[in-house]
Scaffold this motif. Structure first.
Motif, PDB file in Angstrom:
ATOM      1  N   LEU A 252       0.848  -1.194   0.004  1.00  0.00           N
ATOM      2  CA  LEU A 252      -0.103  -0.054   0.099  1.00  0.00           C
ATOM      3  C   LEU A 252       0.889   1.082  -0.162  1.00  0.00           C
ATOM      4  CD1 LEU A 252      -2.515  -1.203   2.612  1.00  0.00           C
ATOM      5  CD2 LEU A 252      -2.784  -1.334   0.226  1.00  0.00           C
ATOM      6  N   VAL A 253       0.655   2.238  -0.828  1.00  0.00           N
ATOM      7  CA  VAL A 253       1.615   3.193  -1.135  1.00  0.00           C
ATOM      8  C   VAL A 253       0.843   4.426  -1.007  1.00  0.00           C
ATOM      9  CG1 VAL A 253       3.276   4.115  -2.872  1.00  0.00           C
ATOM     10  CG2 VAL A 253       3.011   1.828  -2.993  1.00  0.00           C
ATOM     11  N   GLY A 254       1.664   5.635  -0.765  1.00  0.00           N
ATOM     12  CA  GLY A 254       1.106   6.770  -0.531  1.00  0.00           C
ATOM     13  C   GLY A 254      -0.076   6.843   0.624  1.00  0.00           C
ATOM     14  N   LYS A 255      -1.299   7.634   0.590  1.00  0.00           N
ATOM     15  CA  LYS A 255      -2.325   7.880   1.025  1.00  0.00           C
ATOM     16  C   LYS A 255      -3.024   6.283   1.377  1.00  0.00           C
ATOM     17  CE  LYS A 255      -5.973  11.157   2.219  1.00  0.00           C
ATOM     18  NZ  LYS A 255      -6.474  12.324   1.990  1.00  0.00           N
ATOM     19  N   ALA A 256      -2.892   5.292   0.368  1.00  0.00           N
ATOM     20  CA  ALA A 256      -3.514   4.519   0.600  1.00  0.00           C
ATOM     21  C   ALA A 256      -2.831   3.608   1.740  1.00  0.00           C
ATOM     22  CB  ALA A 256      -3.432   3.476  -0.706  1.00  0.00           C
ATOM     23  N   ALA A 257      -1.673   3.744   2.059  1.00  0.00           N
ATOM     24  CA  ALA A 257      -0.957   3.216   3.304  1.00  0.00           C
ATOM     25  C   ALA A 257      -1.623   3.590   4.729  1.00  0.00           C
ATOM     26  CB  ALA A 257       0.580   3.264   3.237  1.00  0.00           C
ATOM     27  N   ASP A 258      -2.251   4.620   4.690  1.00  0.00           N
ATOM     28  CA  ASP A 258      -2.882   5.465   5.743  1.00  0.00           C
ATOM     29  C   ASP A 258      -4.158   5.105   6.013  1.00  0.00           C
ATOM     30  OD1 ASP A 258      -0.638   7.075   6.224  1.00  0.00           O
ATOM     31  OD2 ASP A 258      -1.104   8.438   4.756  1.00  0.00           O
TER      32      ASP A 258
END
Length: 410
Positions: A252-258
């Motif tokens: 999960l990269v960027g805001k998807a990781a949050d």
């Protein structure tokens, strides 16, 4: 071995949905993609350079003169309606991953004061209306209020000064509110402000009242703490958990990781577009099966700032990254899915998200050629498509009603 990569260009809409004007009639003219292309051509004296998006079929979904009207890549192209109330990044990503947001509503705090007050008092808190306004002062230190930075009724906040109490107490109050809130998110916010928070309360749109968080100095005073409490979801029935459960590595990269849940996922949080793209390419180059979900946030930030030229510049940066991804994802079963989570038209005259269709561009190296897809009713169709491409059982997704043409196009 196959890889599926979902790239979410945050705030990238391709035209207003029929109900876009329900809150603001002017939003019926929203067209993030078209207006950014028009403005940038005028400002730069040239069209935006988006060859990769053109090759992926964006011009077939949005027939703009600056976009190619044909493609030689084996792609399936179409649009998706949002499939959730309002226009919100959290709700968009959860829906995309297969969640059912049909029970989530858009509501002002003022419509639910009795339920929220009762829950807080039952938890041992002192609660009072602040100056007769429809927001609550809890224990004399925390404000529970409408979020004024999103569309009215999308999110509620529990905000407190870290000068007065620790963030853990703010978060505890937010969790109590979350237990009875019908909205997509309750956000716990702690920061430093020179004056009591009551000094920064103001009315918002559509009868909302809340804290003017930027005016409070929370964003500039250092030490800001934020935690998003989403509506209750069965994360085990969302795409990342399904993939991880099947032994497929998830990144999960960027805001998807949050904002996405998956205990076994590799998380690469980032805001800068270059970093988001670098992490995404790194995950693809790692080899083996993979699910990668990446969010490019800077387009959305440019939309909020109503900076059309900046939006276009980020799009060109994204396009270069998509070209690199397309070159890497060339094996049988590989998929690149490019989409958005809502619109954010920087020319619309306000800083809110816009309720627009989003593109769904699917690169399929082993497919015979171009396929046009009918409009999908929900972003959940994107998750279903990815599930099929990974060989997962789509019946495991919470929102199984969204399976239509794109899941067959996987």
């Amino acid at each position: 071995m196959s890889k599926t990569v979902i790239v979410v260009i945050d705030g990238f809409g391709v035209g207003a949905m029929p109900d876009a004007g329900a809150l603001r009639p002017g939003d019926l003219t929203a067209d993030t993609c078209g207006h950014v292309l028009d403005h940038c051509r005028e400002a730069l004296g040239r069209p935006l350079r988006l060859p990769a998006l053109g090759a992926l079929g964006l011009g077939l979904v949005h027939p703009h003169p600056d976009l190619a009207r044909r493609t030689r890549l084996p792609v399936a192209v179409g649009r998706a309606a949002l499939g959730y109330p309002g226009a919100d990044t959290f709700a968009g990503h959860q829906t995309m991953m297969g969640a059912d947001f049909s029970k989530v509503t858009v509501a002002r705090l003022g419509e639910h004061l009795d339920e929220v007050t009762a829950a807080l008092e039952a938890a041992g808190h002192q609660v009072e209306l602040l100056g007769g306004k429809p927001l609550l002062a809890v224990d004399g230190a925390v404000l529970v209020h409408d979020n004024l930075e999103a569309d009215p009724g999308i999110n509620w906040n529990a905000s407190g000064r870290l000068d007065d109490l620790p963030f853990e107490r703010i978060l505890s109050i937010a969790r109590t509110v979350r237990a009875v809130a019908p909205v997509a998110r309750v956000i716990a916010v702690g920061g430093h402000a020179e004056q009591p928070l009551s000094a920064y309360v103001r009315p918002g749109d559509n009868g909302t009242v809340g804290l003017d968080t930027p005016a409070s100095g929370f964003y500039t005073g250092g030490g800001l703490q934020v935690q998003h409490l989403g509506a209750e979801l069965d994360h085990a029935r969302q795409l990342p958990e399904l993939a991880a459960g099947a032994g497929i590595p998830v990144t999960l990269v960027g805001k998807a990781a949050d904002i996405l849940a998956c205990e076994d996922a590799v998380r690469r949080p980032a805001v800068g577009t270059a970093e988001v793209l670098a992490y995404t390419l790194e995950a693809v180059r790692a080899g083996g099966d993979a699910l990668v979900v990446a969010n490019v946030q800077e387009t959305d930030l440019a939309g909020h700032q109503q900076d059309t030229l900046r939006y276009g510049q980020v799009l060109e940066q994204v396009d270069a990254g998509l070209a690199a991804l397309t070159a890497l994802l060339d094996g049988p079963g590989d998929r690149l899915i490019v989409t958005g989570d809502h619109g954010n038209d920087p020319t619309i005259g306000h800083a809110y998200h816009t309720r627009e269709y989003v593109p769904v561009l699917i690169h399929r190296p082993d497919a015979p050629g171009l396929e046009y897809l009918p409009d999908a009713d929900s972003l959940a169709d994107v998750g279903a498509t990815a599930a099929v491409s990974l060989g997962l059982d789509t019946a495991g997704l919470e929102n199984g009603t969204a399976l239509r043409a794109r899941s067959q196009a996987a």
